[in-house]
Design a protein around this motif. Structure first.
Motif, PDB file in Angstrom:
ATOM      1  N   VAL A   1       0.872  -1.171   0.000  1.00  0.00           N
ATOM      2  CA  VAL A   1       0.000   0.000   0.000  1.00  0.00           C
ATOM      3  C   VAL A   1       0.909   1.219   0.000  1.00  0.00           C
ATOM      4  O   VAL A   1       1.810   1.338   0.838  1.00  0.00           O
ATOM      5  CB  VAL A   1      -0.929   0.009   1.237  1.00  0.00           C
ATOM      6  CG1 VAL A   1      -1.734   1.295   1.290  1.00  0.00           C
ATOM      7  CG2 VAL A   1      -1.845  -1.203   1.223  1.00  0.00           C
ATOM      8  N   CYS A   2       0.681   2.121  -0.967  1.00  0.00           N
ATOM      9  CA  CYS A   2       1.501   3.334  -1.075  1.00  0.00           C
ATOM     10  C   CYS A   2       0.630   4.566  -0.947  1.00  0.00           C
ATOM     11  O   CYS A   2      -0.507   4.589  -1.419  1.00  0.00           O
ATOM     12  CB  CYS A   2       2.222   3.375  -2.416  1.00  0.00           C
ATOM     13  SG  CYS A   2       3.470   2.102  -2.622  1.00  0.00           S
ATOM     14  N   GLY A   3       1.204   5.600  -0.344  1.00  0.00           N
ATOM     15  CA  GLY A   3       0.518   6.868  -0.197  1.00  0.00           C
ATOM     16  C   GLY A   3       1.243   7.967  -0.945  1.00  0.00           C
ATOM     17  O   GLY A   3       2.463   8.020  -0.949  1.00  0.00           O
ATOM     18  N   GLY A   4       0.484   8.816  -1.606  1.00  0.00           N
ATOM     19  CA  GLY A   4       1.063   9.934  -2.332  1.00  0.00           C
ATOM     20  C   GLY A   4       0.951   9.731  -3.829  1.00  0.00           C
ATOM     21  O   GLY A   4       0.169   8.906  -4.299  1.00  0.00           O
ATOM     22  N   PRO A   5       1.754  10.482  -4.593  1.00  0.00           N
ATOM     23  CA  PRO A   5       1.697  10.370  -6.057  1.00  0.00           C
ATOM     24  C   PRO A   5       1.985   8.939  -6.526  1.00  0.00           C
ATOM     25  O   PRO A   5       2.806   8.232  -5.945  1.00  0.00           O
ATOM     26  CB  PRO A   5       2.797  11.328  -6.525  1.00  0.00           C
ATOM     27  CG  PRO A   5       2.999  12.272  -5.385  1.00  0.00           C
ATOM     28  CD  PRO A   5       2.710  11.491  -4.143  1.00  0.00           C
ATOM     29  N   ALA A   6       1.307   8.535  -7.592  1.00  0.00           N
ATOM     30  CA  ALA A   6       1.334   7.139  -8.052  1.00  0.00           C
ATOM     31  C   ALA A   6       2.739   6.576  -8.259  1.00  0.00           C
ATOM     32  O   ALA A   6       3.041   5.492  -7.766  1.00  0.00           O
ATOM     33  CB  ALA A   6       0.514   6.999  -9.326  1.00  0.00           C
ATOM     34  N   THR A   7       3.599   7.257  -8.999  1.00  0.00           N
ATOM     35  CA  THR A   7       4.920   6.692  -9.291  1.00  0.00           C
ATOM     36  C   THR A   7       6.027   7.241  -8.400  1.00  0.00           C
ATOM     37  O   THR A   7       7.149   6.764  -8.461  1.00  0.00           O
ATOM     38  CB  THR A   7       5.309   6.908 -10.770  1.00  0.00           C
ATOM     39  OG1 THR A   7       5.314   8.313 -11.040  1.00  0.00           O
ATOM     40  CG2 THR A   7       4.334   6.204 -11.704  1.00  0.00           C
ATOM     41  N   GLN A   8       5.710   8.222  -7.586  1.00  0.00           N
ATOM     42  CA  GLN A   8       6.676   8.783  -6.634  1.00  0.00           C
ATOM     43  C   GLN A   8       6.032   8.865  -5.256  1.00  0.00           C
ATOM     44  O   GLN A   8       5.886   9.946  -4.685  1.00  0.00           O
ATOM     45  CB  GLN A   8       7.126  10.185  -7.090  1.00  0.00           C
ATOM     46  CG  GLN A   8       7.873  10.202  -8.398  1.00  0.00           C
ATOM     47  CD  GLN A   8       9.190   9.446  -8.316  1.00  0.00           C
ATOM     48  OE1 GLN A   8       9.933   9.572  -7.346  1.00  0.00           O
ATOM     49  NE2 GLN A   8       9.479   8.648  -9.325  1.00  0.00           N
ATOM     50  N   PRO A   9       5.611   7.712  -4.711  1.00  0.00           N
ATOM     51  CA  PRO A   9       4.885   7.746  -3.433  1.00  0.00           C
ATOM     52  C   PRO A   9       5.719   8.302  -2.293  1.00  0.00           C
ATOM     53  O   PRO A   9       6.940   8.192  -2.282  1.00  0.00           O
ATOM     54  CB  PRO A   9       4.525   6.282  -3.185  1.00  0.00           C
ATOM     55  CG  PRO A   9       5.406   5.485  -4.071  1.00  0.00           C
ATOM     56  CD  PRO A   9       5.829   6.361  -5.194  1.00  0.00           C
ATOM     57  N   ASN A  10       5.020   8.906  -1.333  1.00  0.00           N
ATOM     58  CA  ASN A  10       5.676   9.429  -0.133  1.00  0.00           C
ATOM     59  C   ASN A  10       6.100   8.300   0.791  1.00  0.00           C
ATOM     60  O   ASN A  10       7.108   8.409   1.487  1.00  0.00           O
ATOM     61  CB  ASN A  10       4.729  10.369   0.621  1.00  0.00           C
ATOM     62  CG  ASN A  10       4.334  11.562  -0.218  1.00  0.00           C
ATOM     63  OD1 ASN A  10       5.111  12.066  -1.007  1.00  0.00           O
ATOM     64  ND2 ASN A  10       3.097  11.994  -0.069  1.00  0.00           N
ATOM     65  N   ALA A  11       5.315   7.229   0.820  1.00  0.00           N
ATOM     66  CA  ALA A  11       5.615   6.080   1.678  1.00  0.00           C
ATOM     67  C   ALA A  11       4.883   4.865   1.148  1.00  0.00           C
ATOM     68  O   ALA A  11       3.767   4.975   0.633  1.00  0.00           O
ATOM     69  CB  ALA A  11       5.176   6.353   3.111  1.00  0.00           C
ATOM     70  N   CYS A  12       5.523   3.698   1.276  1.00  0.00           N
ATOM     71  CA  CYS A  12       4.901   2.429   0.909  1.00  0.00           C
ATOM     72  C   CYS A  12       5.022   1.476   2.090  1.00  0.00           C
ATOM     73  O   CYS A  12       6.005   1.520   2.838  1.00  0.00           O
ATOM     74  CB  CYS A  12       5.570   1.814  -0.321  1.00  0.00           C
ATOM     75  SG  CYS A  12       5.282   2.720  -1.856  1.00  0.00           S
ATOM     76  N   TYR A  13       4.029   0.630   2.234  1.00  0.00           N
ATOM     77  CA  TYR A  13       3.954  -0.308   3.348  1.00  0.00           C
ATOM     78  C   TYR A  13       3.680  -1.706   2.815  1.00  0.00           C
ATOM     79  O   TYR A  13       2.877  -1.882   1.889  1.00  0.00           O
ATOM     80  CB  TYR A  13       2.817   0.100   4.302  1.00  0.00           C
ATOM     81  CG  TYR A  13       2.995   1.491   4.839  1.00  0.00           C
ATOM     82  CD1 TYR A  13       3.666   1.717   6.033  1.00  0.00           C
ATOM     83  CD2 TYR A  13       2.503   2.590   4.148  1.00  0.00           C
ATOM     84  CE1 TYR A  13       3.848   3.004   6.521  1.00  0.00           C
ATOM     85  CE2 TYR A  13       2.676   3.880   4.624  1.00  0.00           C
ATOM     86  CZ  TYR A  13       3.345   4.079   5.806  1.00  0.00           C
ATOM     87  OH  TYR A  13       3.522   5.351   6.285  1.00  0.00           O
ATOM     88  N   TYR A  14       4.310  -2.701   3.426  1.00  0.00           N
ATOM     89  CA  TYR A  14       4.143  -4.094   3.035  1.00  0.00           C
ATOM     90  C   TYR A  14       3.282  -4.809   4.068  1.00  0.00           C
ATOM     91  O   TYR A  14       3.488  -4.657   5.271  1.00  0.00           O
ATOM     92  CB  TYR A  14       5.503  -4.782   2.933  1.00  0.00           C
ATOM     93  CG  TYR A  14       5.431  -6.258   2.646  1.00  0.00           C
ATOM     94  CD1 TYR A  14       4.961  -6.719   1.420  1.00  0.00           C
ATOM     95  CD2 TYR A  14       5.832  -7.186   3.598  1.00  0.00           C
ATOM     96  CE1 TYR A  14       4.890  -8.081   1.155  1.00  0.00           C
ATOM     97  CE2 TYR A  14       5.765  -8.550   3.333  1.00  0.00           C
ATOM     98  CZ  TYR A  14       5.292  -8.983   2.109  1.00  0.00           C
ATOM     99  OH  TYR A  14       5.226 -10.331   1.848  1.00  0.00           O
ATOM    100  N   SER A  15       2.325  -5.586   3.587  1.00  0.00           N
ATOM    101  CA  SER A  15       1.511  -6.435   4.454  1.00  0.00           C
ATOM    102  C   SER A  15       1.601  -7.858   3.934  1.00  0.00           C
ATOM    103  O   SER A  15       1.258  -8.128   2.777  1.00  0.00           O
ATOM    104  CB  SER A  15       0.043  -5.977   4.456  1.00  0.00           C
ATOM    105  OG  SER A  15      -0.739  -6.878   5.211  1.00  0.00           O
ATOM    106  N   ALA A  16       2.052  -8.767   4.780  1.00  0.00           N
ATOM    107  CA  ALA A  16       2.149 -10.179   4.415  1.00  0.00           C
ATOM    108  C   ALA A  16       0.894 -10.939   4.824  1.00  0.00           C
ATOM    109  O   ALA A  16       0.769 -12.133   4.544  1.00  0.00           O
ATOM    110  CB  ALA A  16       3.376 -10.805   5.076  1.00  0.00           C
ATOM    111  N   ASP A  17      -0.063 -10.249   5.477  1.00  0.00           N
ATOM    112  CA  ASP A  17      -1.214 -10.928   6.049  1.00  0.00           C
ATOM    113  C   ASP A  17      -2.535 -10.187   5.787  1.00  0.00           C
ATOM    114  O   ASP A  17      -3.368 -10.049   6.664  1.00  0.00           O
ATOM    115  CB  ASP A  17      -1.005 -11.132   7.546  1.00  0.00           C
ATOM    116  CG  ASP A  17      -0.624  -9.849   8.267  1.00  0.00           C
ATOM    117  OD1 ASP A  17      -0.786  -8.747   7.692  1.00  0.00           O
ATOM    118  OD2 ASP A  17      -0.148  -9.946   9.409  1.00  0.00           O
TER     119      ASP A  17
END
Length: 114
Positions: free
Chosen positions: A88-104
């Motif tokens: 899950v990424c927040g911010g502009p589509a190709t230059q996100p401010n932050a991305c988060y990984y969820s394995a569950d």
């Protein structure tokens, strides 16, 4: 103002945001690294739902306005469907401010550190 009074003001004005651990990009499974690369280049993505708005209804990520976060599938080897892994990424589509990984499937998140 007493120190007790200032603590009460701080408690009322601070929005509680869950702690999100970090994971280095190189620590993601290979499929997660590939999904992250696709995000940064703007696709193409293998699933129709990749890039749709993620509502953050459980408020596990920092609070932002609707539409800020987008979700992407991280392929799960052997899975017949999208599986449970996401970025899950927040911010502009190709230059996100932050991305988060969820394995569950959004039960837990770790901030991706490039």
């Amino acid at each position: 103002m007493s120190s007790l009074g200032s603590e009460n003001v701080a408690a009322r004005t601070t929005t509680a945001v869950p702690e999100v651990g970090a994971i280095a990009l190189g620590e993601l499974p290979p499929q997660g690294q590939e999904t992250y690369r696709l995000i940064r280049q703007g696709g193409p993505f293998p699933f129709d739902k990749d890039g749709v708005v993620f509502g953050n209804r459980e408020r596990l990520l920092p609070i932002s306005k609707r539409g800020y976060y987008r979700e992407y599938t991280v392929k799960t080897p052997g899975s017949r469907d999208r599986g449970v892994r996401r970025i899950v990424c927040g911010g502009p589509a190709t230059q996100p401010n932050a991305c988060y990984y969820s394995a569950d499937h959004y039960a837990n998140f770790r901030r991706i550190e490039p």
